[in-house]
Write an enzyme that holds these catalytic residues in place. Structure first.
Site, short mmCIF file in Angstrom:
data_model
loop_
_atom_site.label_atom_id
_atom_site.label_comp_id
_atom_site.label_asym_id
_atom_site.label_seq_id
_atom_site.Cartn_x
_atom_site.Cartn_y
_atom_site.Cartn_z
N ALA A 27 0.85 -1.29 -0.06
CA ALA A 27 -0.01 0.04 -0.06
C ALA A 27 1.02 1.27 0.12
O ALA A 27 0.30 2.21 -0.38
CB ALA A 27 -1.19 -0.07 1.29
N PHE A 38 -3.09 0.97 5.19
CA PHE A 38 -3.91 0.63 6.19
C PHE A 38 -3.47 0.69 7.69
O PHE A 38 -4.24 0.96 8.44
CB PHE A 38 -4.23 -0.93 5.96
CG PHE A 38 -5.23 -1.39 4.98
CD1 PHE A 38 -5.81 -0.47 4.11
CD2 PHE A 38 -5.57 -2.68 4.71
CE1 PHE A 38 -6.66 -0.54 3.23
CE2 PHE A 38 -6.61 -3.02 3.75
CZ PHE A 38 -7.24 -1.89 2.96
N ARG A 39 -2.10 0.57 7.74
CA ARG A 39 -1.72 0.43 9.15
C ARG A 39 -0.86 1.55 9.63
O ARG A 39 -0.11 1.55 10.75
CB ARG A 39 -0.57 -0.90 9.08
CG ARG A 39 -1.39 -2.13 9.32
CD ARG A 39 -0.46 -3.31 9.24
NE ARG A 39 -1.33 -4.42 9.15
CZ ARG A 39 -2.10 -4.89 8.16
NH1 ARG A 39 -1.89 -4.26 6.70
NH2 ARG A 39 -2.80 -5.90 8.12
N HIS A 124 -3.64 -9.60 -4.72
CA HIS A 124 -4.91 -9.23 -4.04
C HIS A 124 -6.18 -8.88 -4.78
O HIS A 124 -7.25 -8.20 -4.75
CB HIS A 124 -4.92 -8.17 -2.64
CG HIS A 124 -4.10 -8.75 -1.70
ND1 HIS A 124 -3.47 -8.05 -0.82
CD2 HIS A 124 -3.67 -10.17 -1.58
CE1 HIS A 124 -2.70 -8.87 0.09
NE2 HIS A 124 -2.69 -9.97 -0.58
N CYS A 153 -26.32 -7.16 -11.23
CA CYS A 153 -25.94 -7.53 -12.62
C CYS A 153 -27.01 -7.16 -13.50
O CYS A 153 -28.08 -7.48 -13.16
CB CYS A 153 -25.71 -9.09 -12.65
SG CYS A 153 -25.63 -9.95 -14.28
N CYS A 156 -28.64 -10.69 -14.81
CA CYS A 156 -29.40 -11.85 -14.17
C CYS A 156 -29.95 -11.19 -12.85
O CYS A 156 -30.55 -11.79 -11.99
CB CYS A 156 -28.65 -13.14 -13.90
SG CYS A 156 -27.22 -13.02 -12.64
N THR A 194 5.65 -1.79 2.09
CA THR A 194 4.76 -2.89 2.72
C THR A 194 5.31 -3.08 4.04
O THR A 194 6.52 -3.12 4.21
CB THR A 194 4.71 -3.97 1.91
OG1 THR A 194 4.03 -5.21 2.45
CG2 THR A 194 6.15 -4.77 1.41
N ASN A 217 11.04 1.52 2.87
CA ASN A 217 9.78 1.73 3.29
C ASN A 217 10.00 2.65 4.62
O ASN A 217 11.18 3.17 4.88
CB ASN A 217 9.26 0.37 4.30
CG ASN A 217 7.95 0.22 4.63
OD1 ASN A 217 7.25 0.33 3.57
ND2 ASN A 217 7.47 0.24 5.78
P1 NAD Z 1 0.36 -1.75 4.97
O1 NAD Z 1 -0.63 -0.69 5.35
O2 NAD Z 1 0.42 -2.65 6.15
O3 NAD Z 1 1.72 -1.18 5.05
C1 NAD Z 1 2.17 0.12 4.31
C2 NAD Z 1 3.47 0.31 4.54
O4 NAD Z 1 3.88 1.40 3.70
C3 NAD Z 1 3.81 0.73 6.12
O5 NAD Z 1 4.88 0.05 6.63
C4 NAD Z 1 4.09 2.30 5.63
O6 NAD Z 1 5.21 2.71 6.36
C5 NAD Z 1 4.83 2.33 4.38
N1 NAD Z 1 4.57 3.47 3.54
C6 NAD Z 1 3.60 4.28 3.59
N2 NAD Z 1 3.71 5.18 2.62
C7 NAD Z 1 4.94 5.25 2.05
C8 NAD Z 1 5.62 5.60 1.11
N3 NAD Z 1 5.27 7.00 0.49
N4 NAD Z 1 6.79 5.23 0.73
C9 NAD Z 1 7.44 4.27 1.51
N5 NAD Z 1 6.72 3.63 2.35
C10 NAD Z 1 5.52 4.17 2.73
O7 NAD Z 1 0.12 -2.22 3.85
P2 NAD Z 1 0.26 -3.74 3.18
O8 NAD Z 1 1.35 -4.35 3.74
O9 NAD Z 1 0.67 -3.27 1.70
O10 NAD Z 1 -0.94 -4.39 3.15
C11 NAD Z 1 -2.17 -3.94 3.45
C12 NAD Z 1 -3.08 -4.79 2.60
O11 NAD Z 1 -3.98 -3.84 2.18
C13 NAD Z 1 -2.62 -4.96 1.45
O12 NAD Z 1 -2.43 -6.30 1.14
C14 NAD Z 1 -3.58 -4.47 0.28
O13 NAD Z 1 -4.19 -5.28 -0.48
C15 NAD Z 1 -4.56 -3.64 0.95
N6 NAD Z 1 -4.31 -2.16 0.52
C16 NAD Z 1 -4.37 -1.79 -0.88
C17 NAD Z 1 -4.24 -0.37 -1.27
C18 NAD Z 1 -4.18 0.07 -2.65
O14 NAD Z 1 -4.46 -0.74 -3.59
N7 NAD Z 1 -3.53 1.11 -2.94
C19 NAD Z 1 -4.53 0.67 -0.23
C20 NAD Z 1 -4.55 0.05 1.23
C21 NAD Z 1 -4.52 -1.38 1.58
ZN ZN Z 2 -25.42 -12.00 -13.44
#
Ligand code: NAD
Ligand code: ZN
Length: 241
Positions: A27, A38-39, A124, A153, A156, A194, A217
């Protein structure tokens, strides 16, 4: 500790010396495009809703309370008008120039493809794809955005579900195989944006047998000790050359 500029140069040299780099992202790769993670402190998991977000984005919740799911999903997981950032664009360029073999992403936003990357393994799924749970007709994101409540849909009347992997759902086997294969063959693995705490995705790193592991990160990760190069910074500033 070395400065960011020096570390960026080290990364550039590593990447440009290889023709088999694989990028594994989360993310944090898209936060600079305006999509919250998310975190982090301001991330989704630290906000208050009627149910914890982890519960809302689970399959059993989707099945039991689709309207509530969609209210949250539209509000917090769909972002209109977002654009790829420097990191997405640099990765697309590195694929073009023959250095990068594949992007493996946990993100569901489609921004790598929007930047021009072609080999993208989406662990995902993607908000751009949606399908009818009864007849499997597919629908673009625009269909979800134009609908209200639970999208149905047009053929259907079945419930339309985003092609994203919810909690309690397995990852797609074919996508796993492609991602593992790319990581296993890579000689440089760059892991970025991540927290590396979501399994099974985080376990993918264990398949890497190549020479150089790079972690980029904002906050520390459990795997920092294993990295040959560990850069604490924003992906948009690191992938900027
Ligand atoms: P996470 O939220 O657990 O971790 C994101 C990490 O990125 C954190 O450790 C944070 O410190 C770091 N971070 C934030 N901004 C940054 C930047 N500009 N540069 C470098 N690091 C940065 O995310 P995750 O581990 O990817 O897991 C969360 C799940 O949620 C994923 O599996 C995903 O499917 C989903 N998600 C997707 C999106 C999207 O599609 N953009 C957004 C949010 C969550
Ligand atoms: Zn359908």
């Amino acid at each position: 500790m070395e400065g960011l500029e020096q570390q960026r140069d080290e990364l550039k040299s590593l990447v440009e010396a290889s023709d088999n780099v694989v990028f594994f992202g989360g993310a944090g790769v898209s936060t600079e495009s305006g999509i919250p993670d998310f975190r982090s402190k301001d991330g989704l998991y630290n906000q208050v809703y009627d149910y914890p977000p982890e519960q809302i984005i689970s399959r059993s919740f989707f099945d039991a309370h689709p309207a509530e799911f969609y209210r949250f999903y539209r509000d917090r997981m769909l972002f209109e008008g977002v654009e790829p950032n420097r990191c997405h664009r640099k990765l697309a360029e590195l694929e073009q120039t023959g250095h990068l073999k594949a992007v493996v992403t946990q993100n569901i936003d489609g921004l790598h493809q929007a930047a021009g990357s072609r080999c993208v393994h989406e662990l995902h799924g993607s908000v751009l794809r949606n399908f009818c749970m009864d007849c499997h007709e597919s629908y673009p994101l625009a269909y979800i955005l134009a609908s209200e409540g639970v999208p149905r849909c047009g053929k259907c009347g079945g419930v339309v579900k985003p092609d994203v992997v919810l909690y309690e759902e397995p990852l797609d086997g074919a996508v796993i195989d492609q991602a593992v294969d790319a990581i296993r063959r890579a000689d440089v693995l760059v892991v970025a944006g991540t927290s590396l705490v979501v399994y099974p995705a985080a376990g993918f790193i264990d398949y890497f047998r190549g020479g150089k592991l790079v972690i980029v990160n904002l906050s520390p990760t459990p795997l920092d000790r294993r990295a040959d190069l560990c850069i604490q910074g924003k992906v948009g500033e690191v992938f900027d050359w």
